[in-house]
Design a protein around this motif. Structure first.
Motif, PDB file in Angstrom:
ATOM      1  N   LYS A   1      52.697 -26.035  63.660  1.00  0.00           N
ATOM      2  CA  LYS A   1      54.128 -25.734  63.593  1.00  0.00           C
ATOM      3  C   LYS A   1      54.831 -26.689  64.537  1.00  0.00           C
ATOM      4  O   LYS A   1      54.291 -27.096  65.561  1.00  0.00           O
ATOM      5  N   GLY A   2      56.052 -27.041  64.184  1.00  0.00           N
ATOM      6  CA  GLY A   2      56.828 -27.892  65.073  1.00  0.00           C
ATOM      7  C   GLY A   2      56.893 -29.333  64.624  1.00  0.00           C
ATOM      8  O   GLY A   2      56.421 -29.712  63.556  1.00  0.00           O
ATOM      9  N   TRP A   3      57.501 -30.127  65.464  1.00  0.00           N
ATOM     10  CA  TRP A   3      57.795 -31.527  65.237  1.00  0.00           C
ATOM     11  C   TRP A   3      56.551 -32.391  65.472  1.00  0.00           C
ATOM     12  O   TRP A   3      55.852 -32.221  66.466  1.00  0.00           O
ATOM     13  N   THR A   4      56.299 -33.319  64.560  1.00  0.00           N
ATOM     14  CA  THR A   4      55.291 -34.355  64.730  1.00  0.00           C
ATOM     15  C   THR A   4      56.027 -35.680  64.717  1.00  0.00           C
ATOM     16  O   THR A   4      56.692 -36.009  63.729  1.00  0.00           O
ATOM     17  N   PRO A   5      55.948 -36.467  65.799  1.00  0.00           N
ATOM     18  CA  PRO A   5      56.709 -37.716  65.846  1.00  0.00           C
ATOM     19  C   PRO A   5      56.174 -38.766  64.880  1.00  0.00           C
ATOM     20  O   PRO A   5      54.992 -38.741  64.526  1.00  0.00           O
ATOM     21  N   PRO A   6      57.036 -39.690  64.467  1.00  0.00           N
ATOM     22  CA  PRO A   6      56.585 -40.797  63.604  1.00  0.00           C
ATOM     23  C   PRO A   6      55.492 -41.610  64.294  1.00  0.00           C
ATOM     24  O   PRO A   6      55.579 -41.885  65.492  1.00  0.00           O
ATOM     25  N   CYS A   7      54.486 -42.003  63.510  1.00  0.00           N
ATOM     26  CA  CYS A   7      53.372 -42.793  64.022  1.00  0.00           C
ATOM     27  C   CYS A   7      52.734 -43.534  62.850  1.00  0.00           C
ATOM     28  O   CYS A   7      51.580 -43.285  62.502  1.00  0.00           O
ATOM     29  N   PRO A   8      53.496 -44.417  62.185  1.00  0.00           N
ATOM     30  CA  PRO A   8      52.952 -45.057  60.989  1.00  0.00           C
ATOM     31  C   PRO A   8      51.778 -45.979  61.310  1.00  0.00           C
ATOM     32  O   PRO A   8      51.818 -46.705  62.315  1.00  0.00           O
ATOM     33  N   PRO A   9      50.720 -45.953  60.491  1.00  0.00           N
ATOM     34  CA  PRO A   9      49.551 -46.801  60.742  1.00  0.00           C
ATOM     35  C   PRO A   9      49.840 -48.286  60.485  1.00  0.00           C
ATOM     36  O   PRO A   9      49.264 -49.145  61.127  1.00  0.00           O
ATOM     37  N   SER A  10      50.722 -48.576  59.541  1.00  0.00           N
ATOM     38  CA  SER A  10      51.067 -49.969  59.236  1.00  0.00           C
ATOM     39  C   SER A  10      52.307 -49.982  58.349  1.00  0.00           C
ATOM     40  O   SER A  10      52.643 -48.982  57.719  1.00  0.00           O
ATOM     41  N   GLY A  11      52.973 -51.101  58.329  1.00  0.00           N
ATOM     42  CA  GLY A  11      54.158 -51.249  57.478  1.00  0.00           C
ATOM     43  C   GLY A  11      55.346 -50.474  58.012  1.00  0.00           C
ATOM     44  O   GLY A  11      55.265 -49.803  59.039  1.00  0.00           O
ATOM     45  N   THR A  12      56.458 -50.586  57.308  1.00  0.00           N
ATOM     46  CA  THR A  12      57.671 -49.871  57.677  1.00  0.00           C
ATOM     47  C   THR A  12      57.744 -48.566  56.904  1.00  0.00           C
ATOM     48  O   THR A  12      57.628 -48.556  55.678  1.00  0.00           O
ATOM     49  N   HIS A  13      57.931 -47.481  57.634  1.00  0.00           N
ATOM     50  CA  HIS A  13      58.031 -46.163  57.015  1.00  0.00           C
ATOM     51  C   HIS A  13      59.456 -45.648  57.167  1.00  0.00           C
ATOM     52  O   HIS A  13      60.148 -45.955  58.128  1.00  0.00           O
ATOM     53  N   HIS A  14      59.872 -44.839  56.186  1.00  0.00           N
ATOM     54  CA  HIS A  14      61.220 -44.255  56.152  1.00  0.00           C
ATOM     55  C   HIS A  14      61.102 -42.759  56.427  1.00  0.00           C
ATOM     56  O   HIS A  14      60.370 -42.051  55.721  1.00  0.00           O
ATOM     57  N   TYR A  15      61.831 -42.306  57.442  1.00  0.00           N
ATOM     58  CA  TYR A  15      61.793 -40.903  57.846  1.00  0.00           C
ATOM     59  C   TYR A  15      63.097 -40.247  57.427  1.00  0.00           C
ATOM     60  O   TYR A  15      64.167 -40.638  57.883  1.00  0.00           O
ATOM     61  N   HIS A  16      62.974 -39.267  56.534  1.00  0.00           N
ATOM     62  CA  HIS A  16      64.129 -38.586  55.954  1.00  0.00           C
ATOM     63  C   HIS A  16      64.353 -37.266  56.682  1.00  0.00           C
ATOM     64  O   HIS A  16      63.509 -36.368  56.606  1.00  0.00           O
ATOM     65  N   PHE A  17      65.490 -37.159  57.375  1.00  0.00           N
ATOM     66  CA  PHE A  17      65.907 -35.939  58.054  1.00  0.00           C
ATOM     67  C   PHE A  17      66.914 -35.276  57.110  1.00  0.00           C
ATOM     68  O   PHE A  17      68.067 -35.688  57.051  1.00  0.00           O
ATOM     69  N   THR A  18      66.459 -34.291  56.338  1.00  0.00           N
ATOM     70  CA  THR A  18      67.289 -33.678  55.313  1.00  0.00           C
ATOM     71  C   THR A  18      67.675 -32.257  55.724  1.00  0.00           C
ATOM     72  O   THR A  18      66.813 -31.440  56.044  1.00  0.00           O
ATOM     73  N   VAL A  19      68.973 -32.008  55.721  1.00  0.00           N
ATOM     74  CA  VAL A  19      69.509 -30.690  56.041  1.00  0.00           C
ATOM     75  C   VAL A  19      69.952 -30.038  54.739  1.00  0.00           C
ATOM     76  O   VAL A  19      70.634 -30.671  53.928  1.00  0.00           O
ATOM     77  N   TYR A  20      69.560 -28.788  54.540  1.00  0.00           N
ATOM     78  CA  TYR A  20      69.893 -28.034  53.331  1.00  0.00           C
ATOM     79  C   TYR A  20      70.730 -26.816  53.683  1.00  0.00           C
ATOM     80  O   TYR A  20      70.368 -26.068  54.596  1.00  0.00           O
ATOM     81  N   GLY A  21      71.819 -26.603  52.961  1.00  0.00           N
ATOM     82  CA  GLY A  21      72.542 -25.343  52.986  1.00  0.00           C
ATOM     83  C   GLY A  21      71.898 -24.467  51.930  1.00  0.00           C
ATOM     84  O   GLY A  21      71.726 -24.885  50.778  1.00  0.00           O
ATOM     85  N   LEU A  22      71.517 -23.250  52.293  1.00  0.00           N
ATOM     86  CA  LEU A  22      70.754 -22.383  51.390  1.00  0.00           C
ATOM     87  C   LEU A  22      71.512 -21.107  51.041  1.00  0.00           C
ATOM     88  O   LEU A  22      72.272 -20.582  51.860  1.00  0.00           O
ATOM     89  N   SER A  23      71.226 -20.591  49.852  1.00  0.00           N
ATOM     90  CA  SER A  23      71.860 -19.354  49.398  1.00  0.00           C
ATOM     91  C   SER A  23      71.141 -18.107  49.908  1.00  0.00           C
ATOM     92  O   SER A  23      71.570 -16.994  49.638  1.00  0.00           O
ATOM     93  N   GLY A  24      70.055 -18.277  50.636  1.00  0.00           N
ATOM     94  CA  GLY A  24      69.289 -17.154  51.178  1.00  0.00           C
ATOM     95  C   GLY A  24      68.308 -17.667  52.213  1.00  0.00           C
ATOM     96  O   GLY A  24      68.394 -18.809  52.663  1.00  0.00           O
TER      97      GLY A  24
END
Length: 177
Positions: A124-147
């Motif tokens: 549980k919780g946050w795991t920091p970025p640690c890409p093994p190679s190449g450029t990786h894209h980290y998507h921080f997506t916020v969702y408004g939810l109906s429940g």
């Protein structure tokens, strides 16, 4: 002894984005309009995430803020993913049960009342970025939810978030491995 250290170091790198744990795709909220604006004081959309927020630095989660959560939302969720991970999408953080309004997070400590799902490292919780190679894209997506989302596994929880999403917004940062 040196071999043990190398094996342990390699395992840590793999756990950060390269392998291990369950893989899961981010929620696919087909009906959720992109009305939420997500920002960070640490980096701008599409720009590199500073090393202090990766496994090369302290690994803290960057501060985030969001606005534009619709009035009808009942809760908010944050899902952070790396779709460039070698074994498929790596889930870095699932945070849900956030208040249904514009908000912010200062680091990786969830606010009172929020819950965390398992990340792809199996914790549980946050795991920091640690890409093994190449450029990786980290998507921080916020969702408004109906429940309130639910699920016993990360894929089930992400499916629930996707099915309840009425709005979304995303901030993407990059890290080169």
């Amino acid at each position: 002894m040196r071999r043990v250290v190398l094996v342990l170091a390699g395992s840590a790198l793999v756990a950060g984005c390269g392998g291990g744990g369950d893989r899961a795709d981010a929620p696919a909220p087909a009906r959720a309009a992109a009305t939420i604006t997500v920002t960070s004081s640490a980096f701008r959309d599409g720009q590199p995430i500073p090393p202090r927020y990766t496994c090369a630095g302290g690994g803290a989660a960057p501060d985030l803020a969001w606005r534009g959560v619709p009035a009808g939302a009942r809760s908010v969720a944050l899902v952070v993913t790396d779709p460039d991970a070698p074994g498929g999408t790596f889930v870095h953080w699932v945070l849900y049960g956030l208040p249904p309004r514009d908000g912010q997070l200062a680091g990786d400590q969830p606010p009172a009342g929020a819950s965390e799902g398992d990340n792809s490292g199996g914790d549980k919780g946050w795991t920091p970025p640690c890409p093994p190679s190449g450029t990786h894209h980290y998507h921080f997506t916020v969702y408004g939810l109906s429940g309130q989302p639910s699920g016993q596994s990360t894929p089930d929880l992400l499916d629930s978030i996707g099915s309840l999403a009425v709005a979304r917004g995303e901030l993407t940062g990059t890290v080169a491995g």
